[in-house]
Write a protein that holds these residues in place. Structure first.
Motif, mmCIF file in Angstrom:
data_model
loop_
_atom_site.group_PDB
_atom_site.id
_atom_site.type_symbol
_atom_site.label_atom_id
_atom_site.label_comp_id
_atom_site.label_asym_id
_atom_site.label_seq_id
_atom_site.Cartn_x
_atom_site.Cartn_y
_atom_site.Cartn_z
ATOM 1 N N PRO A 166 0.827 -1.207 0.000
ATOM 2 C CA PRO A 166 0.000 0.000 0.000
ATOM 3 C C PRO A 166 0.865 1.262 0.000
ATOM 4 O O PRO A 166 2.095 1.184 0.096
ATOM 5 N N PRO A 167 0.234 2.444 -0.108
ATOM 6 C CA PRO A 167 0.991 3.705 -0.055
ATOM 7 C C PRO A 167 1.810 3.808 1.225
ATOM 8 O O PRO A 167 1.340 3.437 2.307
ATOM 9 N N LEU A 168 3.021 4.317 1.082
ATOM 10 C CA LEU A 168 3.921 4.463 2.227
ATOM 11 C C LEU A 168 4.374 5.911 2.359
ATOM 12 O O LEU A 168 4.138 6.748 1.485
ATOM 13 N N VAL A 169 5.066 6.191 3.437
ATOM 14 C CA VAL A 169 5.560 7.528 3.743
ATOM 15 C C VAL A 169 6.926 7.735 3.088
ATOM 16 O O VAL A 169 7.803 6.870 3.175
ATOM 17 N N THR A 170 7.084 8.872 2.417
ATOM 18 C CA THR A 170 8.389 9.257 1.868
ATOM 19 C C THR A 170 9.138 10.090 2.903
ATOM 20 O O THR A 170 8.564 11.000 3.508
ATOM 21 N N THR A 171 10.399 9.767 3.113
ATOM 22 C CA THR A 171 11.223 10.458 4.113
ATOM 23 C C THR A 171 12.306 11.278 3.427
ATOM 24 O O THR A 171 12.994 10.782 2.529
ATOM 25 N N ILE A 172 12.448 12.530 3.841
ATOM 26 C CA ILE A 172 13.488 13.411 3.321
ATOM 27 C C ILE A 172 14.533 13.587 4.412
ATOM 28 O O ILE A 172 14.204 13.898 5.562
ATOM 29 N N THR A 173 15.800 13.379 4.049
ATOM 30 C CA THR A 173 16.886 13.485 5.028
ATOM 31 C C THR A 173 17.828 14.625 4.673
ATOM 32 O O THR A 173 17.814 15.153 3.560
ATOM 33 N N ASP A 174 18.682 14.973 5.624
ATOM 34 C CA ASP A 174 19.723 15.967 5.368
ATOM 35 C C ASP A 174 20.976 15.271 4.846
ATOM 36 O O ASP A 174 20.958 14.071 4.529
ATOM 37 N N LYS B 21 3.701 13.661 -8.443
ATOM 38 C CA LYS B 21 3.514 14.116 -7.063
ATOM 39 C C LYS B 21 2.832 13.061 -6.215
ATOM 40 O O LYS B 21 3.221 12.823 -5.063
ATOM 41 N N GLN B 22 1.810 12.404 -6.754
ATOM 42 C CA GLN B 22 1.129 11.364 -5.977
ATOM 43 C C GLN B 22 2.079 10.221 -5.673
ATOM 44 O O GLN B 22 2.072 9.679 -4.561
ATOM 45 N N ASP B 23 2.916 9.873 -6.625
ATOM 46 C CA ASP B 23 3.906 8.821 -6.395
ATOM 47 C C ASP B 23 4.896 9.256 -5.319
ATOM 48 O O ASP B 23 5.295 8.457 -4.468
ATOM 49 N N LEU B 24 5.291 10.531 -5.360
ATOM 50 C CA LEU B 24 6.222 11.044 -4.357
ATOM 51 C C LEU B 24 5.624 10.944 -2.963
ATOM 52 O O LEU B 24 6.313 10.606 -1.996
ATOM 53 N N TYR B 25 4.324 11.218 -2.846
ATOM 54 C CA TYR B 25 3.657 11.214 -1.547
ATOM 55 C C TYR B 25 3.183 9.823 -1.115
ATOM 56 O O TYR B 25 2.774 9.652 0.028
ATOM 57 N N GLN B 26 3.241 8.844 -2.011
ATOM 58 C CA GLN B 26 2.776 7.513 -1.658
ATOM 59 C C GLN B 26 3.828 6.428 -1.862
ATOM 60 O O GLN B 26 3.627 5.291 -1.444
ATOM 61 N N GLY B 27 4.948 6.777 -2.464
ATOM 62 C CA GLY B 27 5.893 5.759 -2.906
ATOM 63 C C GLY B 27 6.834 5.218 -1.867
ATOM 64 O O GLY B 27 7.566 4.260 -2.128
ATOM 65 N N GLY B 28 6.882 5.831 -0.673
ATOM 66 C CA GLY B 28 7.782 5.310 0.349
ATOM 67 C C GLY B 28 9.246 5.491 0.026
ATOM 68 O O GLY B 28 10.081 4.654 0.377
ATOM 69 N N TYR B 29 9.577 6.588 -0.639
ATOM 70 C CA TYR B 29 10.974 6.855 -0.997
ATOM 71 C C TYR B 29 11.768 7.366 0.209
ATOM 72 O O TYR B 29 11.214 7.918 1.161
ATOM 73 N N ARG C 161 11.192 2.063 -2.031
ATOM 74 C CA ARG C 161 10.776 1.278 -0.868
ATOM 75 C C ARG C 161 11.485 -0.060 -0.789
ATOM 76 O O ARG C 161 11.543 -0.672 0.282
ATOM 77 N N ASN C 162 12.057 -0.507 -1.911
ATOM 78 C CA ASN C 162 12.770 -1.785 -1.935
ATOM 79 C C ASN C 162 14.264 -1.630 -1.716
ATOM 80 O O ASN C 162 15.006 -2.605 -1.759
ATOM 81 N N GLY C 163 14.710 -0.383 -1.512
ATOM 82 C CA GLY C 163 16.131 -0.140 -1.293
ATOM 83 C C GLY C 163 16.926 0.070 -2.558
ATOM 84 O O GLY C 163 18.162 0.158 -2.510
#
Length: 727
Positions: A55-63, A314-322, A580-582
């Motif tokens: 299912p849709p996952l959370v995308t995380t932005i790091t420094d 954008k939807q992929d960015l917000y749901q893709g779990g990147y 999401r798969n690394g």
């Protein structure tokens, strides 16, 4: 009721029940609709998706140190494996939603027939859906149609329809799903998909948001509360309806006892517990760049804009779990933010003060800081803004004399002058090349309406001749308009774009996409076309005085290009994007290119190396920051009516573009009454200059950022560009 009527109704209900069973095995015909081979294929595909697609996952932005700064999501979800979910949670859900879960094969025949008969003989609606069927329904609503566009909303509506045809399709998928997945997989899948209100989906996110715990540690009382919500999350929201939520929770606990998964004694203890949810609503992270906070939100917004423009939906960015690994250096960004806010208070109406910082380089051009006096956010009353102030083309009144850099670059490249050649500096210049319908020096009609007339800044005194290097430091207007006549506006606008102002030059004079339908040419064409030669026109001489809309980030990149031996690279905030798969996701980025010859870049750098020294327009700001004689390049700029100011400064380690401007109502001036006392004012009252707030912001940040760093030299002018005879 007559016996014949009762008999007929009984026969009808039996036929209905038979139709439901038959409909699960064969195509449905007649009043129930026709399920074609294509529809059957859809059922097969859907069951395969449920078995294999997450299912849709959370995308995380790091420094830059891989520390998270923000999360992007449409659905806050933390996936959990089966062994990461407490048994209490599993049995609470089974007890309230499907106590025969481990006995049926996707459809509870007894419950389905009973519900169908009840729905036909009374006004009540009974679902009788198994957990497997509910998994199908939730997957359709939250995954397949999990977006917010009209088609998704229609799909969600259809998935909720209380029709026999929809129930039949749902049941067929459930049966096939049980042949593909184990009971444990189905239960885990359901618990990862189901909604718990407030954009919280799945038990992993619910455990954290509701109880600040992990799914594997959920207690009986906590599990019962969550399990009781799934039938109607909004109705059983524990913050809005605590009494209703407790009543439902206690019912689930009683059902666990009936299902022999909890003793009566333990059940009574669990029912005595308070709801136990966190105070003041669910504890979940913000769903967008507001989560990056007031300091780093502008950088996060740039990352999002950059990836979308690079081709990620954008939807992929917000749901893709990147996982988006960025180039943000927190300490550098914090220093930039503090300096910007020290010069202009964040609550000051209609005054934005920004600083963008990039690292020079010939293979990559990493953006390390994007800061503003404004906090990133949505409440203007608190000094917040969600405009991309440091990175986008937001300063529509221009950078002023900072654009003399491009005139100097063209003059050097075209052999008009050398760095140490003297150029003319009259008090007033009437151009024989450029024209203007609005002459800039009085009396207005002295030269007619076709001459371009320019004077130096009021009160400024210059010798009649200056070297190009001194002219760049002292910034007389007339000298650079004369150079522009000789170098050609075509060369100047070309180099403005090549050295770094590419997006800005592609926008119109208002900083927007050109509108070919507009009757106003300044809005209809790009800046490159507006200011450059066209037909019989040699171009607009005013370009060298920087009246055009621009991006502060692109201004910073100009300095980086000059100090990278003339190599332009696209500014980038991205180190790596991981799915999401690394696996690494390739992002399309423009390649670096040689914008100007290395010798020209070195000559231009040498020419710009005195602005911070005595006599230069940035000297006072440099002295106040105890800059000393650390080698650097720099150029200040001030626009007409003192409506904005800019400073481009760069060292071999870091290049920065600082700007102060009016973001909301651009027409007017800026009044400067010292650091921290800057405000918007009438056009005839403006006292802002590039050597004030912009230069002070740059030096205030950079003196701290580079404290203790090595002092690296600025390139010297190569021989052929030192002195050029003016033929």
């Amino acid at each position: 009721m007559r016996k014949t009527d009762g008999l007929l109704k009984l026969v009808g209900l039996c036929l209905l029940a038979g139709g439901l069973v038959a409909g699960l095995l064969f195509p449905v015909v007649g009043g129930l609709g026709v399920m074609s081979n294509e529809a059957s294929a859809t059922v097969d595909n859907m069951s395969a998706e449920l078995a294999n697609d997450p299912p849709p996952l959370v995308t995380t932005i790091t420094d830059a140190n891989d520390e998270p700064i923000a999360t992007l999501y449409d659905q806050y979800r933390i996936p959990k494996a089966g062994d990461q979910i407490s048994d209490a949670m599993k049995w609470a859900l089974i007890s309230v939603e499907d106590r025969r879960f481990y006995e049926h094969h996707g459809v509870d025949w007894k419950g389905t027939v009973r519900a169908a008969i009840t729905n036909q003989t009374s006004g009540d609606t009974q679902g009788a859906s198994t957990l497997t069927q509910q998994y199908v329904k939730n997957y359709l609503i939250n995954v397949v149609h999990g977006g917010d566009d009209p088609e998704d909303r229609i799909g969600q509506q259809r998935a909720r329809e209380q029709t026999i045809a929809r129930k039949l399709q749902e049941a067929r998928i459930a049966i096939q799903l049980e042949n593909r997945m184990s009971k444990e997989q189905i239960l885990t899948g359901y618990l990862n998909v189901v909604e718990f209100t407030h954009e919280i989906y799945g038990v992993g996110a619910a455990a954290r948001s509701y109880f600040d715990t992990e799914a594997e540690d959920l207690t009986v009382a906590e599990s019962a509360l969550l399990a009781g919500m799934v039938i109607n999350p909004a109705m059983h929201d524990p913050w809005n309806y605590p009494e209703r939520a407790k009543e439902r929770r206690d019912l689930v606990i009683d059902l666990m006892v009936q299902n022999r998964k909890l003793s009566e004694e333990d059940a009574e203890e669990a029912k005595e517990e308070p709801l136990g949810v966190v105070a003041d609503g669910p504890n979940r992270p913000p769903a967008n760049c507001t989560g990056a906070g007031p300091e780093h939100g502008f950088f996060c917004q740039y990352v999002e804009d950059y990836l979308i423009e690079s081709g990620i939906d954008k939807q992929d960015l917000y749901q893709g779990g990147y996982t988006i690994k960025t180039t943000l250096e927190r300490d550098v960004n914090r220093s930039a933010k503090e300096s910007a806010e020290e010069q202009v208070d964040k609550t000051e109406d209609n005054v934005a003060n920004t600083l963008s910082l990039v690292r020079p380089g010939k293979e990559r051009r990493e953006v390390v800081a994007l800061a503003a006096n404004k906090d990133y956010g949505t409440d203007p009353e608190k000094g917040q803004s969600s405009w991309a102030l440091p990175s986008a083309v937001t300063n529509v009144t221009g950078a002023g004399s900072a654009y003399k850099i491009f005139t100097a670059a063209a003059a050097l490249r075209e052999g008009v002058t050398g760095v140490y050649d003297e150029i003319d500096v009259p008090d007033r210049h009437v151009s024989e090349v450029f024209v203007s319908k609005q002459p800039q020096c009085p009396p207005l009609n002295q030269y007619g309406d076709k001459k371009y007339c320019v004077t130096n800044a009021e009160g400024a005194e210059f010798p009649s001749k200056l070297t190009l290097q001194d002219a760049l430091a002292q910034s007389p207007n007339t000298a650079f308009v004369i150079l522009a006549e000789k170098a050609g506006m075509g060369n100047i606008v070309e180099l403005a774009s090549k050295l770094g102002m590419r997006r800005s030059m592609a926008r119109n004079d208002a900083g927007a996409e050109p509108d070919p339908e507009s009757d106003n040419r300044a809005l209809a064409v790009s800046q490159k076309e507006l200011f450059g030669p066209s037909g019989n026109s040699p171009g607009l001489g005013s370009f060298t005085l920087g009246p055009a809309a621009l991006s502060g980030l692109e201004l910073a990149n100009v300095g980086a290009t000059i100090l990278s031996d003339g190599v332009w690279c696209p500014p980038t905030p991205i180190r790596e994007v991981v799915d999401r798969n690394g696996d690494t996701v390739e992002i399309e980025e423009e390649e670096c290119e040689q914008a100007v010859e290395e010798d020209v870049a070195h000559a231009l750098a040498d020419g710009l190396s005195k602005d911070h020294l005595p006599g230069g327009t940035a000297h006072r700001a440099a002295s106040e920051a105890d800059w000393g004689e650390r080698p650097m390049i720099g150029k200040t700029g001030t626009t007409q009516n003192n409506s904005s100011g800019a400073f481009l400064g760069a060292t071999p380690q870091l290049s920065g573009g600082a700007m102060v401007f009016r973001p909301d109502r651009p027409n007017g001036g800026l009044c400067y009454n010292g650091p921290g006392n800057v405000h918007a004012c009438d056009a005839d009252e403006g006292t802002m200059f590039g050597g004030r707030t912009p230069a002070q912001t740059w030096f205030g940040a950079m003196s701290e950022i580079l404290d203790g760093a090595d002092e690296k030299p600025i390139p010297e002018t190569p021989g052929p560009y030192r002195n050029v005879k003016d033929e």
